[in-house]
Motif scaffolding. Structure first.
Motif, mmCIF file in Angstrom:
data_model
loop_
_atom_site.group_PDB
_atom_site.id
_atom_site.type_symbol
_atom_site.label_atom_id
_atom_site.label_comp_id
_atom_site.label_asym_id
_atom_site.label_seq_id
_atom_site.Cartn_x
_atom_site.Cartn_y
_atom_site.Cartn_z
ATOM 1 N N MET A 99 -42.469 36.773 7.818
ATOM 2 C CA MET A 99 -41.481 36.374 6.827
ATOM 3 C C MET A 99 -40.958 37.617 6.110
ATOM 4 S SD MET A 99 -41.773 33.635 3.719
ATOM 5 C CE MET A 99 -41.922 32.265 4.840
ATOM 6 N N GLU A 102 -37.900 35.754 2.450
ATOM 7 C CA GLU A 102 -37.918 34.285 2.537
ATOM 8 C C GLU A 102 -37.275 33.752 3.817
ATOM 9 O OE1 GLU A 102 -39.671 32.464 0.360
ATOM 10 O OE2 GLU A 102 -40.153 34.355 -0.614
ATOM 11 N N GLN A 103 -37.173 34.568 4.838
ATOM 12 C CA GLN A 103 -36.654 34.125 6.136
ATOM 13 C C GLN A 103 -37.743 34.314 7.184
ATOM 14 O OE1 GLN A 103 -33.105 36.244 7.114
ATOM 15 N NE2 GLN A 103 -31.853 35.110 5.653
ATOM 16 N N ILE A 104 -37.867 33.318 8.040
ATOM 17 C CA ILE A 104 -38.830 33.378 9.132
ATOM 18 C C ILE A 104 -38.249 34.254 10.235
ATOM 19 C CG2 ILE A 104 -40.097 32.041 10.869
ATOM 20 C CD1 ILE A 104 -41.006 31.454 8.062
#
Length: 137
Positions: A99, A102-104
């Motif tokens: 991550m 806040e992005q996978i």
């Protein structure tokens, strides 16, 4: 004195009544030595070694991929999430995730000790991440 003689007599009587009873030795180390020399211990040790060896062989790819993912995440200031257990398509990479902001981020991490590290799988990444890439410091 008569009490002592009665006690001594009763002790002598108990010992002479049944001489076939063997009192076990109280030496702890002899018991431990006998335990380690027994076939049950040897069989248990062999079975234990076989099970541990099979588990290490099964999870080896996962362990190497997790090591690579943590290294990649450390360099990219990302949070490592997890990796798959096995390489399902035999390309020597396992799918992992991390991550960033806040992005996978989908990763492909190497499963060989000679290829420890990860690469971003841009084909599976979200559209907002594809253009970002990893910014160098």
């Amino acid at each position: 004195m008569s009490i002592k003689s009665n006690e001594q007599q009763s002790v002598e009587n108990v010992e002479t009544v049944n001489p076939s009873i063997v009192i076990p030795e109280k030496d702890f180390f002899i018991g431990v030595k006998n335990f380690f020399a027994s076939w049950k211990f040897k069989l248990s040790a062999v079975i234990g070694v076989v099970i541990v060896t099979l588990l290490v062989i099964f999870y080896w790819q996962h362990l190497i991929a997790v090591m690579g993912m943590k290294t990649w995440a450390n360099h990219a200031s990302a949070k490592p999430i997890d990796c798959m257990v096995k390489d399902t398509n035999n390309d020597e990479y396992i799918s992992c995730t991390a991550m960033i902001n806040e992005q996978i981020v989908p990763l492909e991490c190497g499963t060989s000790i000679f290829n420890v590290g990860c690469r971003v799988n841009y084909g599976s990444a979200s559209p907002s991440f594809k253009g970002l890439g990893i910014q160098s410091k």
